[in-house]
Every structure is written in structure tokens, then in C-alpha cells.
Design a protein around this motif. Structure first.
Motif, mmCIF file in Angstrom:
data_model
loop_
_atom_site.group_PDB
_atom_site.id
_atom_site.type_symbol
_atom_site.label_atom_id
_atom_site.label_comp_id
_atom_site.label_asym_id
_atom_site.label_seq_id
_atom_site.Cartn_x
_atom_site.Cartn_y
_atom_site.Cartn_z
ATOM 1 N N HIS A 81 -4.222 1.023 -6.465
ATOM 2 C CA HIS A 81 -4.790 -0.315 -6.640
ATOM 3 C C HIS A 81 -6.171 -0.216 -7.257
ATOM 4 O O HIS A 81 -6.983 0.611 -6.846
ATOM 5 N N ARG A 89 2.437 6.109 -2.445
ATOM 6 C CA ARG A 89 1.152 5.431 -2.257
ATOM 7 C C ARG A 89 0.809 4.670 -3.530
ATOM 8 O O ARG A 89 0.695 5.260 -4.613
ATOM 9 N N CYS A 108 -7.295 4.652 5.308
ATOM 10 C CA CYS A 108 -6.750 3.329 4.938
ATOM 11 C C CYS A 108 -7.776 2.206 5.008
ATOM 12 O O CYS A 108 -7.440 1.065 5.341
ATOM 13 N N GLN A 161 0.812 -1.217 0.000
ATOM 14 C CA GLN A 161 0.000 0.000 0.000
ATOM 15 C C GLN A 161 0.847 1.271 0.000
ATOM 16 O O GLN A 161 0.541 2.217 -0.714
ATOM 17 N N GLU A 162 1.894 1.304 0.813
ATOM 18 C CA GLU A 162 2.727 2.502 0.927
ATOM 19 C C GLU A 162 4.188 2.127 1.124
ATOM 20 O O GLU A 162 4.496 1.080 1.683
#
Length: 314
Positions: A130, A127, A159, A35-36
């Protein structure tokens, strides 16, 4: 689809400094879960996966990011021309190919009481964009009536996958399905997260009838879309200012259906927010969708109608 996943992975890998890239590659077996990536000068390299933070390569022997790592990464991101990205930098982020967003922190340069640029960059937050096509399938039946979308507010803590959910909602509303007839959708993408535009082209799938205003303030963008593109539905992410709320009310009065989101823990907290709470009390939105992390990012916890009655609870 597999080719697209591989392309997105390489887009992320290729923007990272060599030492950081190797550590991430060795530590991340499934890039879809990433994710990050947090890169801070003099601090341990951190990644976020499935809502959990990890220190690379491990907490006992963390890799400490150097200013050279920051410089090399920024060079790849900006193609060695920071000046060309000045307009994006003053907003605090840069959107790269694939729709990925890189947050930037450092010394802020002020001119005429406005942010002009960021220099001496010391922190980066990569970031990862998706797409989960079909993640809104379970939601669509609850927020449609007579083949039309209901005014919908998505309430979510950070998140929890709200942007991913909104992105798929836009696609389905634009293309149409058994629950809704495809219609024109106007997207105000202030931070380039929904469409992930790169050189003006959306990198994410937002449907065949979607028009995007990229890097445009939400309040101003909603009014611009109404005047220029005549959308049936307007979608915005993370509303918060009084200007945003007033623009939403104006759009509703003009006959547009609204899809919006707000950061909040639950319905009760959202109702207590200034101005937004007034819209809720006046029943301007017809559906409220509350997300939570109990069942994973993007999962629906509760759905309410305009009167606060529970339509669905997981």
C-alpha cells in the motif's frame, strides 16, 4: 491514481487460485483496506483488513485451502517456473509486480549449512503493498532542522504502518518540500518492501533522487551505498542484528543521516534492546517516533528528541 489502484488490485487478484480469487473478490468491497491473505493447506482461508482478521467466506462455513490451491497460486506467482525464483525462495518470500510480497513456508532444503530452497510449499502469506502518499506530512516538521533530516528511529509494533510511513518519508526527502531540500537517498531494501522492486524496477514512489539496493542485507548494503552512491540520507526498515547497528553507527560517522525502524512496543522497550539500547543512551538518534494502533495504522503516538523529551503526543 485511480488507474494505479485498479492495476494493483488486479495484480493481487491475478496471482490467486481461481476458487480463492472468487472468495476474496466477493468478500472485499474495498481492496485498499486489504492487508494480508493467509493461505494454508487444510486450514481456513484468512484475510487481514484494517487490522482485523476475517475467515472466508464466514467462520461457520470456512473454505479449507487445498494443496491444489497452493500449487495453482504458486504457478501464477512464479509463471510456472519455481527454478527461476530459487534465489528469492531461499529467503522465504517472493516479490511480485506491484511490490506485493508473498511469504512462503514448507520443507526447507539445506546445503552447506545454508538454506538452498523451499519445497513442498504448504503456506503462503500474500502481503498487499500500500502506498499512502502524504502520510508523512504531519511527521516531517518534527524530524527536520535547518532544511535537513534528523537521525530518526521509528518504533512500532507489527502491523502499525511503519513501512508505509517510511516509504512516504523517503519520497518526500528525495523530492524535497518546504521543510527539507531534496537530496540523494540510499535505500537498503532487504525484503523488497520499501521499493517493491520487480525485475529491478521500483513499483512504489520513492522520489527522484533515490537509489535502491534490493534484496541486500542491511548491514552490507549500507556500506555499499556509502562507497558507491554517496547518499546524504540512508533508509532501512526493521533493524535488529548487531551488524545492522554497527553499520548504522558507521554511516552516521560518515556524515549520512539515518532513517530506520525497529519492532518494539514503546520507547522503554526499545531502550532495553541489546546494542540498540546503547545507541539510544548515547543519543545517536535525534528523533524517536512511536507508532500505535489506537488511531489507526501509521498513526503517530509520540515523538521524542534525543534527550527523551516529548515533542508531540496524540
Amino acid at each position: 491514481m485511480e488507474m494505479e489502484r485498479q492495476n494493483k488490485k488486479m495484480q493481487v487478484w491475478n496471482m490467486l487460485a481461481e476458487k480463492i480469487r472468487k472468495l476474496v473478490e466477493e468478500s472485499v468491497s474495498n481492496p485498499e483496506e486489504l492487508q494480508e491473505i493467509r493461505i494454508r493447506t487444510g486450514q481456513p482461508l484468512l484475510i487481514q483488513m484494517k487490522g482485523q482478521e476475517r475467515v472466508l467466506p464466514d467462520p461457520v462455513h470456512p473454505y479449507l485451502v487445498t494443496k491444489e490451491d497452493i500449487g495453482e497460486t504458486m504457478g501464477y506467482i512464479c509463471h510456472y517456473s519455481l527454478y527461476a525464483y530459487e534465489n528469492e525462495l531461499k529467503q522465504g518470500f517472493i516479490t511480485v509486480e506491484g511490490g506485493h510480497r508473498v511469504g512462503v513456508a514448507g520443507k526447507v532444503i539445506i546445503e552447506n549449512e545454508k538454506v538452498k530452497n523451499i519445497q513442498y510449499i504448504s503456506s503462503l502469506n500474500v502481503r498487499i503493498s500500500h502506498e499512502v502518499l502524504g502520510c508523512a506530512d504531519a511527521l516531517i516538521p518534527y524530524i527536520t532542522e535547518n532544511k535537513q533530516i534528523c537521525h530518526t528511529l521509528i518504533i512500532s509494533p507489527p502491523c502499525c504502518g511503519k513501512t508505509t510511513l517510511i516509504r512516504d518519508l523517503i519520497r518526500q526527502i528525495s523530492d524535497g518540500n518546504e521543510y527539507i531540500k531534496g537530496c540523494s537517498v540510499g535505500v537498503v531494501d532487504e525484503r523488497s518492501e520499501l521499493g517493491g522492486c520487480y525485475l529491478g524496477i521500483a513499483q512504489n514512489h520513492l522520489g527522484t533522487r533515490t537509489d535502491i539496493l534490493d534484496c541486500c542485507p542491511k548491514a552490507e548494503g549500507m556500506i555499499m551505498l556509502i562507497r558507491s552512491m554517496a547518499p546524504r540520507v540512508i533508509a532501512v526498515d526493521e533493524i535488529g542484528t548487531s551488524e545492522d547497528i554497527h553499520a548504522i553507527e558507521y554511516a552516521m560517522q560518515c556524515g549520512c543521516r539515518l532513517i530506520a525502524s525497529v519492532h518494539s512496543l514503546d520507547m522503554d522497550e526499545a531502550s532495553k534492546k541489546p546494542i540498540l539500547g546503547d545507541l539510544i543512551r548515547r543519543r545517536m538518534f535525534q528523533r524517536y517516533v512511536v507508532l500505535g494502533q489506537d488511531h489507526g495504522p501509521g498513526k503517530i503516538r509520540e515523538i521524542y528528541d534525543e534527550r527523551g523529551r516529548v515533542l508531540c503526543r496524540n
